[in-house]
Design a protein around this motif. Structure first.
Motif, PDB file in Angstrom:
ATOM      1  N   ASP A  10       0.868  -1.165   0.000  1.00  0.00           N
ATOM      2  CA  ASP A  10       0.000   0.000   0.000  1.00  0.00           C
ATOM      3  C   ASP A  10       0.921   1.235   0.000  1.00  0.00           C
ATOM      4  OD1 ASP A  10      -2.280   1.725   0.637  1.00  0.00           O
ATOM      5  OD2 ASP A  10      -1.424   1.782   2.657  1.00  0.00           O
ATOM      6  N   PHE A  27      -5.400  19.225   0.405  1.00  0.00           N
ATOM      7  CA  PHE A  27      -6.851  19.451   0.304  1.00  0.00           C
ATOM      8  C   PHE A  27      -7.194  20.858   0.787  1.00  0.00           C
ATOM      9  CE2 PHE A  27      -7.498  14.715   0.341  1.00  0.00           C
ATOM     10  CZ  PHE A  27      -8.362  14.639  -0.746  1.00  0.00           C
ATOM     11  N   TYR A  45     -10.117  15.198   9.456  1.00  0.00           N
ATOM     12  CA  TYR A  45      -9.521  14.417   8.363  1.00  0.00           C
ATOM     13  C   TYR A  45      -9.454  12.941   8.743  1.00  0.00           C
ATOM     14  CZ  TYR A  45      -6.744  13.239   4.327  1.00  0.00           C
ATOM     15  OH  TYR A  45      -6.323  12.677   3.140  1.00  0.00           O
ATOM     16  N   LEU A  49     -11.015   9.984   6.590  1.00  0.00           N
ATOM     17  CA  LEU A  49     -10.022   9.072   6.003  1.00  0.00           C
ATOM     18  C   LEU A  49     -10.607   7.672   5.825  1.00  0.00           C
ATOM     19  CD1 LEU A  49      -7.136   9.467   5.136  1.00  0.00           C
ATOM     20  CD2 LEU A  49      -6.408   9.035   7.481  1.00  0.00           C
ATOM     21  N   GLY A  53     -10.105   7.325  -1.162  1.00  0.00           N
ATOM     22  CA  GLY A  53     -10.180   8.115  -2.393  1.00  0.00           C
ATOM     23  C   GLY A  53     -10.516   9.558  -2.059  1.00  0.00           C
ATOM     24  N   GLY A  54      -9.711  10.475  -2.571  1.00  0.00           N
ATOM     25  CA  GLY A  54      -9.883  11.887  -2.241  1.00  0.00           C
ATOM     26  C   GLY A  54     -11.196  12.463  -2.749  1.00  0.00           C
ATOM     27  N   ARG A  57     -13.913  11.069  -0.666  1.00  0.00           N
ATOM     28  CA  ARG A  57     -13.838  11.637   0.691  1.00  0.00           C
ATOM     29  C   ARG A  57     -14.531  12.993   0.724  1.00  0.00           C
ATOM     30  NH1 ARG A  57      -8.159  11.032   1.871  1.00  0.00           N
ATOM     31  NH2 ARG A  57      -8.887   8.877   2.000  1.00  0.00           N
ATOM     32  N   THR A 120      -2.881   0.691  -4.413  1.00  0.00           N
ATOM     33  CA  THR A 120      -3.264   1.877  -3.644  1.00  0.00           C
ATOM     34  C   THR A 120      -4.512   2.530  -4.210  1.00  0.00           C
ATOM     35  OG1 THR A 120      -2.547   4.104  -2.991  1.00  0.00           O
ATOM     36  CG2 THR A 120      -1.611   3.241  -5.021  1.00  0.00           C
ATOM     37  N   ASN A 126       0.412  10.836  -7.473  1.00  0.00           N
ATOM     38  CA  ASN A 126       0.871  10.917  -6.074  1.00  0.00           C
ATOM     39  C   ASN A 126       1.916   9.841  -5.783  1.00  0.00           C
ATOM     40  OD1 ASN A 126      -1.099  12.858  -5.830  1.00  0.00           O
ATOM     41  ND2 ASN A 126      -2.520  11.565  -4.684  1.00  0.00           N
TER      42      ASN A 126
HETATM   43  C1  XBP Z   1      -5.212   6.316   0.845  1.00  0.00           C
HETATM   44  C2  XBP Z   1      -6.345   7.048   0.289  1.00  0.00           C
HETATM   45  C3  XBP Z   1      -6.133   8.100  -0.707  1.00  0.00           C
HETATM   46  C4  XBP Z   1      -5.402   9.307  -0.177  1.00  0.00           C
HETATM   47  C5  XBP Z   1      -5.659  10.516  -1.034  1.00  0.00           C
HETATM   48  O1  XBP Z   1      -4.724   5.449  -0.123  1.00  0.00           O
HETATM   49  O2  XBP Z   1      -7.473   6.746   0.632  1.00  0.00           O
HETATM   50  O3  XBP Z   1      -7.407   8.495  -1.144  1.00  0.00           O
HETATM   51  O4  XBP Z   1      -5.891   9.635   1.116  1.00  0.00           O
HETATM   52  O5  XBP Z   1      -5.309  10.297  -2.352  1.00  0.00           O
HETATM   53  P1  XBP Z   1      -3.807   4.116   0.192  1.00  0.00           P
HETATM   54  P2  XBP Z   1      -6.243  10.811  -3.556  1.00  0.00           P
HETATM   55  O6  XBP Z   1      -3.675   3.952   1.675  1.00  0.00           O
HETATM   56  O7  XBP Z   1      -4.566   2.991  -0.461  1.00  0.00           O
HETATM   57  O8  XBP Z   1      -2.485   4.401  -0.481  1.00  0.00           O
HETATM   58  O9  XBP Z   1      -6.706  12.195  -3.172  1.00  0.00           O
HETATM   59  O10 XBP Z   1      -5.356  10.806  -4.773  1.00  0.00           O
HETATM   60  O11 XBP Z   1      -7.406   9.859  -3.662  1.00  0.00           O
END
Ligand code: XBP
Ligand code: MG
Length: 257
Positions: A10, A27, A45, A49, A53-54, A57, A120, A126
């Motif tokens: 991850d 954000f 946050y 969390l 996915g941002g 979210r 991920t 990212n």
């Molecule tokens: C964690 C997430 C991601 C990040 C934000 O991903 O849920 O959404 O918080 O990234 P992981 P984006 O632990 O699976 O790496 O804003 O690009 O979604």
């Protein structure tokens, strides 16, 4: 009995602690630029969390707060695109080093001929920014496959991203080990029949990790071992190396948490 042939990592929370000081900050900067009347403090946050996915979210937050402007999907995509650019700048400044043991384990796995992959929910840009800032140019190519973001329709805790990565690697789940930091990640990997080692974070410490092979605070370095936090080895100090992972993997049916 299967031999361990690949490690699937991850990203956020596992490779590096990126959420509080990088994603959250990006954000908030994007919200400011788009003149939105809210910001995400550290506890808020942490609560959101749990929605991976941002974009998802932000939608989840707006659903809970009808007093704020209800953005269209296109507007959320636009804000998120800007957030991704800002995240890249924050990461390039070096705010999120790799967690203890990650670089060591990546090197050892490669030296031993294991394959490396990433699964991920975060946006591919990212992943690229983080790998570049922590491991330097060429880091992306060290991974046989990087599965990220919207490549699958259902993000973690759905098993889709791990199933997708396994298909790309052409390996069975019985040949791979997943490294995760969160309950959503654990459920996703378990749903794809993978064995999972958890290194929890400040944000995930109170989550339910039942079904994991082991739960630790971190993977540890020589002189700075990690601590096993639950199960039969609870309290033991470990520098988690490849033989350790192989031992836990082989005894995987004897799950300790
Ligand atoms: C964690 C997430 C991601 C990040 C934000 O991903 O849920 O959404 O918080 O990234 P992981 P984006 O632990 O699976 O790496 O804003 O690009 O979604
Ligand atoms: Mg994570």
């Amino acid at each position: 009995m299967h031999r361990l042939r690949a490690l699937i990592f991850d990203v956020d929370g596992t490779l590096a602690d990126t959420e509080r000081d990088a994603h959250r900050v990006a954000f908030n900067l994007a919200f400011e630029e788009f003149s939105l009347p809210f910001r995400w403090d550290v506890p808020t946050y942490g609560k959101y969390l749990k929605i991976t996915g941002g974009k998802e979210r932000l939608r989840g937050f707006l659903n809970d707060h009808p007093q704020y402007p209800q953005l269209s999907d296109a507007e959320i995509r636009q804000i998120h695109q800007r957030k991704t650019a800002l995240y890249g700048e924050i990461i390039a400044a070096g705010v999120a080093p790799l967690r203890p043991g990650v670089a060591r384990l990546l090197d050892a796995a490669q030296a031993a001929g294991l394959r490396l992959a990433i699964a991920t929910t975060t946006t591919p840009d990212n992943v690229s920014a983080l790998l570049q800032s922590t491991l330097g140019a060429g880091a992306w190519e060290r991974f046989d496959y990087i599965g990220a973001g919207d490549i699958v329709p259902h993000k973690k805790p759905a098993p889709d991203i791990y199933q997708h990565v396994l298909a790309q690697l052409q390996l069975s789940p019985a040949e791979c080990l997943a490294l995760e930091d969160s309950e959503n990640g654990l459920r996703s990997a378990l749903g794809a029949d993978l064995a999972v080692v958890i290194t929890q974070t400040e944000y995930t410490a109170d989550q339910d990790f039942s079904g994991a092979l082991r739960v630790l605070d971190h993977l540890g370095e020589v002189g700075q071992p990690g601590t096993v936090l639950a199960g039969t080895e609870a309290g033991q100090k470990r520098v988690v190396d490849l033989p350790t992972l192989e031992e836990w993997f082989v005894r995987g049916s004897n799950r300790s948490v």
